[in-house]
Write a protein that holds these residues in place. Structure first.
Motif, PDB file in Angstrom:
ATOM      1  N   SER A 181       0.852  -1.192   0.000  1.00  0.00           N
ATOM      2  CA  SER A 181       0.000   0.000   0.000  1.00  0.00           C
ATOM      3  C   SER A 181       0.885   1.238   0.000  1.00  0.00           C
ATOM      4  O   SER A 181       1.661   1.465   0.925  1.00  0.00           O
ATOM      5  CB  SER A 181      -0.922   0.008   1.219  1.00  0.00           C
ATOM      6  OG  SER A 181      -0.177   0.049   2.418  1.00  0.00           O
ATOM      7  N   THR A 206      -2.502   5.210  -3.719  1.00  0.00           N
ATOM      8  CA  THR A 206      -3.404   6.320  -3.425  1.00  0.00           C
ATOM      9  C   THR A 206      -2.663   7.621  -3.690  1.00  0.00           C
ATOM     10  O   THR A 206      -1.507   7.770  -3.279  1.00  0.00           O
ATOM     11  CB  THR A 206      -3.872   6.279  -1.958  1.00  0.00           C
ATOM     12  OG1 THR A 206      -4.601   5.066  -1.735  1.00  0.00           O
ATOM     13  CG2 THR A 206      -4.759   7.468  -1.626  1.00  0.00           C
ATOM     14  N   THR A 236      -6.245  13.661   7.014  1.00  0.00           N
ATOM     15  CA  THR A 236      -4.928  13.154   7.403  1.00  0.00           C
ATOM     16  C   THR A 236      -4.960  12.596   8.819  1.00  0.00           C
ATOM     17  O   THR A 236      -4.408  11.517   9.088  1.00  0.00           O
ATOM     18  CB  THR A 236      -3.874  14.267   7.278  1.00  0.00           C
ATOM     19  OG1 THR A 236      -3.828  14.721   5.914  1.00  0.00           O
ATOM     20  CG2 THR A 236      -2.495  13.765   7.684  1.00  0.00           C
ATOM     21  N   ASN A 239      -6.704   9.240   8.865  1.00  0.00           N
ATOM     22  CA  ASN A 239      -6.054   8.164   8.121  1.00  0.00           C
ATOM     23  C   ASN A 239      -4.588   7.984   8.498  1.00  0.00           C
ATOM     24  O   ASN A 239      -3.813   7.401   7.744  1.00  0.00           O
ATOM     25  CB  ASN A 239      -6.176   8.425   6.622  1.00  0.00           C
ATOM     26  CG  ASN A 239      -7.581   8.201   6.113  1.00  0.00           C
ATOM     27  OD1 ASN A 239      -7.937   7.101   5.704  1.00  0.00           O
ATOM     28  ND2 ASN A 239      -8.394   9.251   6.151  1.00  0.00           N
ATOM     29  N   ASP A 241      -1.235   6.503  10.135  1.00  0.00           N
ATOM     30  CA  ASP A 241      -0.762   5.133  10.350  1.00  0.00           C
ATOM     31  C   ASP A 241      -1.400   4.150   9.365  1.00  0.00           C
ATOM     32  O   ASP A 241      -1.698   3.010   9.704  1.00  0.00           O
ATOM     33  CB  ASP A 241      -1.078   4.698  11.788  1.00  0.00           C
ATOM     34  CG  ASP A 241      -0.136   3.613  12.281  1.00  0.00           C
ATOM     35  OD1 ASP A 241       1.075   3.747  12.076  1.00  0.00           O
ATOM     36  OD2 ASP A 241      -0.631   2.625  12.845  1.00  0.00           O
ATOM     37  N   ARG A 242      -1.573   4.578   8.105  1.00  0.00           N
ATOM     38  CA  ARG A 242      -2.326   3.766   7.144  1.00  0.00           C
ATOM     39  C   ARG A 242      -1.465   3.078   6.085  1.00  0.00           C
ATOM     40  O   ARG A 242      -1.697   1.913   5.760  1.00  0.00           O
ATOM     41  CB  ARG A 242      -3.362   4.645   6.453  1.00  0.00           C
ATOM     42  CG  ARG A 242      -4.101   3.952   5.323  1.00  0.00           C
ATOM     43  CD  ARG A 242      -5.161   4.840   4.705  1.00  0.00           C
ATOM     44  NE  ARG A 242      -5.704   4.253   3.489  1.00  0.00           N
ATOM     45  CZ  ARG A 242      -6.610   4.837   2.712  1.00  0.00           C
ATOM     46  NH1 ARG A 242      -7.092   6.030   3.042  1.00  0.00           N
ATOM     47  NH2 ARG A 242      -7.044   4.243   1.607  1.00  0.00           N
ATOM     48  N   PHE A 243      -0.474   3.782   5.531  1.00  0.00           N
ATOM     49  CA  PHE A 243       0.229   3.280   4.349  1.00  0.00           C
ATOM     50  C   PHE A 243       1.587   2.680   4.711  1.00  0.00           C
ATOM     51  O   PHE A 243       2.277   3.164   5.600  1.00  0.00           O
ATOM     52  CB  PHE A 243       0.435   4.408   3.334  1.00  0.00           C
ATOM     53  CG  PHE A 243      -0.847   5.013   2.841  1.00  0.00           C
ATOM     54  CD1 PHE A 243      -1.591   4.389   1.854  1.00  0.00           C
ATOM     55  CD2 PHE A 243      -1.322   6.200   3.378  1.00  0.00           C
ATOM     56  CE1 PHE A 243      -2.783   4.936   1.401  1.00  0.00           C
ATOM     57  CE2 PHE A 243      -2.504   6.765   2.936  1.00  0.00           C
ATOM     58  CZ  PHE A 243      -3.241   6.132   1.945  1.00  0.00           C
ATOM     59  N   LEU A 261       0.968   9.905   7.795  1.00  0.00           N
ATOM     60  CA  LEU A 261       0.167   8.884   7.123  1.00  0.00           C
ATOM     61  C   LEU A 261       0.816   7.506   7.098  1.00  0.00           C
ATOM     62  O   LEU A 261       0.127   6.496   6.938  1.00  0.00           O
ATOM     63  CB  LEU A 261      -0.117   9.322   5.682  1.00  0.00           C
ATOM     64  CG  LEU A 261      -1.069  10.506   5.517  1.00  0.00           C
ATOM     65  CD1 LEU A 261      -1.075  10.982   4.074  1.00  0.00           C
ATOM     66  CD2 LEU A 261      -2.476  10.123   5.954  1.00  0.00           C
ATOM     67  N   ARG A 263       2.436   4.019   8.226  1.00  0.00           N
ATOM     68  CA  ARG A 263       2.177   3.164   9.383  1.00  0.00           C
ATOM     69  C   ARG A 263       3.470   2.871  10.141  1.00  0.00           C
ATOM     70  O   ARG A 263       4.573   3.090   9.633  1.00  0.00           O
ATOM     71  CB  ARG A 263       1.522   1.856   8.945  1.00  0.00           C
ATOM     72  CG  ARG A 263       2.412   0.933   8.148  1.00  0.00           C
ATOM     73  CD  ARG A 263       1.738  -0.402   7.841  1.00  0.00           C
ATOM     74  NE  ARG A 263       0.485  -0.235   7.119  1.00  0.00           N
ATOM     75  CZ  ARG A 263      -0.167  -1.249   6.540  1.00  0.00           C
ATOM     76  NH1 ARG A 263       0.329  -2.484   6.599  1.00  0.00           N
ATOM     77  NH2 ARG A 263      -1.294  -1.034   5.892  1.00  0.00           N
TER      78      ARG A 263
END
Length: 350
Positions: A181, A206, A236, A239, A241-243, A261, A263
């Protein structure tokens, strides 16, 4: 023996103030140079910063005035200096051959050059900034900056191979990305090229932008992005700690967003180009979260080869990014449009 000096029209930055102008300049090729007829030259973000001069990072960049602008150069060989004929990349070229310019003029002697990392040369200079570039009817390039162009593309599209190589170099920092991701912060030309390269490599990608970049985000969707987002502060925060990997190609404020953003245990690649200070709490935002902060600049030869392959295979589409083409006579209009962000990518055709 060097070729005789000659006069040509060129786009020149010769004053420490906003603007550029078209002027007659005298160029003096050395025996190690190649004379090129530029067919198309892209206007890059660094060109825009030099054009603006008093804003962004121009006053902190090493710009040697006067200088002929332009480093995203596609052209054809007019004359090869006698000492240039034996240089790698030039030895097989003939007059009329298509070439693309490597913007970084490396010394070839320092330890990074000897290791093949010419993008990190200790004495690096850059075409169009501290060495005359190619936004002209005729240009003089060091032999080390001349690469054969192996891809059959319109010259305007081929100018984007240089930023594509920059994108490929940034990807090399993180290795294989299939199934990973990824987020790309900044849907400018570099970000959209990077997006396509990531998608082709199998990443779930993304693309993040601001309210003013909605059109560019729509283009990112057509180029393969899995998701595009107008990523304001609220989004932000929601979301964080996402990618697994976040690429910052959007400038200094985007770096803080990228760190928020990514992780825990993830990687941030800074491939933008600004010296504006960014307030990052290294302990809490990076160290305690196990974040690897990586940087990428320029490109090495293998990145060029991969860029050529991506363009030849159709894995990256170049034409959709170009929305303005101007002549030398109208170059001021092109710079003004690029500076105002009313165009995505402007290319100069002498």
């Amino acid at each position: 023996m060097s070729a005789p000096a000659f006069t040509t029209r060129a786009v020149v930055k010769d004053r420490p103030q906003p603007g550029v102008r078209v002027a007659e300049v005298t160029l003096r090729p050395r025996a190690t140079d190649v004379v090129v007829r530029p067919l198309a030259i892209g206007i890059c973000g660094s060109d825009v910063s030099t054009y603006r001069w008093g804003t962004d990072r121009a006053n902190r960049m090493r710009v040697s005035l006067p200088v002929v602008m332009g480093h995203e150069i596609v052209g054809e060989v007019v004359e090869i200096g006698p000492a240039a004929r034996t240089r790698p990349g030039v030895s097989g070229l003939a007059v009329g051959a298509r070439i693309i310019a490597e913007p970084i003029v490396a010394c070839g002697r320092c330890r990074t050059c000897v290791d093949g990392r010419t993008n990190l040369c200790y004495e690096r200079r850059v075409l169009g900034l501290d060495v005359d570039g190619g936004m002209a009817d005729l240009a003089v390039l060091p032999a080390s900056s001349v690469l054969p162009l192996p891809v059959a593309l319109p010259p305007t599209e081929a100018t984007l191979l240089e930023p594509l190589a920059t994108a490929v170099q940034a990807m090399a920092k993180v290795g294989p990305v299939a199934g990973v991701s990824c987020a790309v912060v900044g849907p400018g030309p570099l970000g959209l090229l990077l997006t396509q390269a990531l998608v082709t490599a199998g990443a779930t990608t993304t693309v993040l932008g601001t309210e003013r970049s909605r059109e560019r985000l729509r283009l990112a969707s057509t180029l393969g992005a899995a998701e595009t987002v107008v990523a304001d502060a609220e989004w932000t925060r929601a979301n964080g700690d996402r990618f697994e990997v976040v690429f910052d190609v959007g400038g200094p404020t985007a770096l803080l967003q990228a760190v928020q953003l990514v992780r825990r245990g993830g990687r941030v690649v800074y491939a933008s180009g600004s010296d504006v200070p960014v307030p990052i709490a290294f302990n809490s935002m990076l160290k305690h979260r196990g974040i690897d902060l990586l940087t990428s600049t320029g490109h090495q030869l293998d990145a060029w080869m991969e860029a050529f392959a991506l363009a030849a295979s159709g894995g990256v589409r170049l034409a959709p990014l170009i929305d303005a083409v101007v002549s030398l006579e109208r170059v001021a209009d092109g710079f003004a449009a690029a500076s105002a962000r009313s165009v995505l990518k402007c290319v100069v055709v002498p």
